[in-house]
Design an enzyme around this catalytic site. Structure first.
Site, PDB file in Angstrom:
ATOM      1  NE  ARG A 101      -6.041  -8.775  -6.233  1.00 17.22           N
ATOM      2  CZ  ARG A 101      -6.217  -7.679  -6.958  1.00 17.22           C
ATOM      3  NH1 ARG A 101      -7.150  -6.803  -6.637  1.00 17.22           N
ATOM      4  NH2 ARG A 101      -5.437  -7.425  -7.982  1.00 17.22           N
ATOM      5  CB  THR A 375      -9.255   0.837  -6.204  1.00 18.37           C
ATOM      6  OG1 THR A 375      -8.966  -0.071  -7.258  1.00 18.37           O
ATOM      7  CG2 THR A 375      -8.883   0.249  -4.876  1.00 18.37           C
TER       8      THR A 375
HETATM    9  N1  GLY Z   1      -7.204  -3.694  -9.242  1.00 14.19           N
HETATM   10  C1  GLY Z   1      -5.987  -3.062  -9.021  1.00 14.19           C
HETATM   11  C2  GLY Z   1      -5.186  -3.560  -7.875  1.00 14.19           C
HETATM   12  O1  GLY Z   1      -5.650  -4.417  -7.151  1.00 14.19           O
HETATM   13  O2  GLY Z   1      -4.078  -3.131  -7.709  1.00 14.19           O
END
Ligand code: GLY
Length: 563
Positions: A101, A375
């Protein structure tokens, strides 16, 4: 108040064209494949994954190759300038999860998106250089490959370089999207050339020479090819020219982190999924536990009682998410308590069959709306049965819209996934508090839910999706569609979904997802129903006694390939 506009983008109705393409070997009559399968959001990326499997690579080799290929052929979400999560299960049942992340730059601060009166400044966390977190994808791929890869690193990066240098044909959907984003690209990239032209046509060949050079540096130098040297210089200069915060030190210090997956059971199946800083895994396990006692199969798919009980579970789980979930390295997430069966069951005790619970009556238990479909998720199983589920993102479509000049890739706008101010909704309408407040080097909370399901100790399903806050509910409903409603992988993916996330207090459902009688019954109980476009874009694989069955989401250009 932050506007919710981007949320509605997730519900655009898009044409349905998914496909399942076979390799030469091992296909049986029911469209199942014995030697492996790759399901991704783009035909070229699926092809790359299959080629890697066929030349003897394992699921992780194929996943790394697909991640880099998506960064070329699917620039609105595939990335090297973003981040993501991987859940892995080896053929022998070893499990692992990798957190790559993005994180807040060292110079980030709690109130960086607020005005002098303490109110969120519209769009500040969403667009431009200041919206970008320190990218994690390259570190994640290096880590995954070092631990589990079999082929040489260069071999798995090379297909993406070829696609960037020789070009690839964009799909009709991509032509439409790229044309639609021209104003934003020009605004955030003054004088820069990437993807800026008056319009795009389906089938057009897109070449990305600077990106090819960046990928070559990664191929030849591993993580240093991105986090140090020319690419790091390009990112740092981009930040200086656009007022962003990511420094060379931030890049050098970035690390992907192996975390212990969270797991739980549902009706005899074992569900292995992503721990914090994604909220997705904990929320998925809570949802499954909450609905487990109810006879969903007898009630039937998308019938009023099944929808009611699933919506009430979703309402309660998203309330918990807003209070308790954040980066575990900065905030003590009460993971064990949230995952106790007794806790989940107790949360459903006030369910009233005669009327909808009001979200104002539901608080987080005692002791944010949709993520963009920008995403992307892919699922891979190799010939030995090793499985990988990866969900990766730039956050919004094309992230911050900022291309790194000289390096040719887009930066994320993941900072918006922090709680910019307690109680203020982000671009998906999700709210949060202290647990997800901004702090230097902290990872922002995610909804991404890459998941692997076992049956009797064997691989059963690999699943995940984009879709913002709807990620969690889409994965939840896909699993329930297979386990409770006996759907095949493809029809579980195709099936219309619905979504409740506590706030706003409404049930979103896909057009045609609920029949008139079900709608009337739910409305009579006080549910506010809102019809919209697509929810989720699930790419999944199911293991059956014949082999691997793919589910490529018809809501996108997704393709399942097997051999
Ligand atoms: N960018 C959205 C998530 O990571 O949930």
């Amino acid at each position: 108040m932050i506007k919710l506009k981007p949320y509605f983008l997730y519900f655009l109705v898009l044409p349905a064209i998914s496909s399942c393409v076979s390799g030469q070997l091992g296909k049986n009559n029911s469209g199942e494949f014995r030697n492996g399968m790759v399901v991704t959001a783009h035909p070229e990326a699926s092809k790359v994954g299959l080629e890697i499997l066929k030349k003897g690579g394992n699921a992780v080799d194929a996943a790394v190759a697909v991640q880099f290929a998506l960064a070329v052929v699917y620039p609105n979400a595939g990335n090297i300038g973003g981040g993501g999560f991987m859940v892995y299960r080896s053929k022998d049942g070893e499990i692992a999860s990798l957190d790559f992340r993005e994180k807040a730059p060292r110079k980030a601060s709690r109130d960086m998106y607020l005005d002098a009166s303490g109110n969120p400044i519209e769009d500040k966390s969403l667009y431009g250089h200041l919206a970008a977190g320190v990218p994690g994808s390259v570190a994640g791929m290096v880590e995954a490959h070092q631990k589990y890869g079999k082929l040489k690193w260069a071999e798995v990066v090379q297909p993406a370089i070829n696609l960037a240098r020789n070009g690839f044909a964009i799909t009709e959907r991509q032509a439409r999207e790229l044309t639609g984003y021209q104003k934003e690209f020009s605004k955030y990239n003054p004088g820069k050339q990437y993807f800026i032209k008056s319009s795009y046509a389906a089938g057009e060949n897109v070449v990305q020479e600077d990106l090819a050079k960046t990928l070559e540096l990664i191929r030849d130098n591993g993580r240093a090819g991105f986090y140090e040297g020319p690419v790091a210089e390009f990112i740092a200069s981009e930040m200086v020219s656009g007022g962003g915060l990511i420094s060379k030190e931030d890049l050098k210090n970035y690390r992907a982190i192996w975390r212990t997956p969270v797991s739980g059971t549902y009706k005899g199946y074992k569900v292995i999924t992503m721990p914090p800083p994604s909220s997705g895994g904990i929320a998925l396990l809570q949802l499954l536990k909450m609905v487990e006692p109810y006879p969903l199969k007898r009630w039937g798919f998308n019938q009023d009682s099944s929808v009611q009980v699933m919506v009430e579970a979703e309402r309660r789980v998203y309330a918990d998410r807003a209070s308790y979930l954040g980066d575990p390295d900065f905030y003590t997430v009460p993971q064990a308590q949230l995952l106790k069966t007794e806790y989940s069951l107790s949360r459903m005790r006030d369910l009233n069959w005669n009327r909808a619970t009001l979200s104002s009556e539901v608080k987080a238990g005692e002791f944010g709306y949709a993520e963009s479909d920008q995403t992307t998720h892919f699922s891979i199983v190799d010939r030995d049965g090793n499985a990988v589920a990866i969900t990766t993102t730039l956050n919004g479509s094309y992230g911050s819209k900022v291309f790194v000049k000289g390096a040719g890739f887009l930066l994320n706008n993941e900072m918006d996934d922090f709680s910019v101010k307690p109680g203020a909704p982000n671009m998906y309408g999700l709210v949060g508090g202290e647990a997800n407040a901004i702090a230097p080097n902290k990872r922002m909370l995610s909804c991404m839910t890459p998941t692997i399901v076992e049956k009797d100790g064997n691989l059963f399903m690999v699943v995940g999706t984009p879709g913002g806050s709807t990620i969690i509910t889409s994965v939840f409903q896909t699993i329930v569609n297979v386990i409770d409603f006996d759907k095949s992988m493809q029809s579980a993916v195709n099936a219309k979904k619905f979504h409740h996330q506590w706030l706003p207090d409404e049930v979103r459902y896909e057009k045609g997802g609920l029949d008139s009688l079900v709608k009337v019954k739910l409305q009579q109980k006080g549910y506010k129903l809102v019809e919209g476009g697509n929810i989720g874009r699930v790419d999944a694989i199911l293991k059956t006694k014949w082999g691997y069955q793919g589910g490529a989401d018809p809501r996108g250009d997704d393709v399942a390939v097997g051999w």
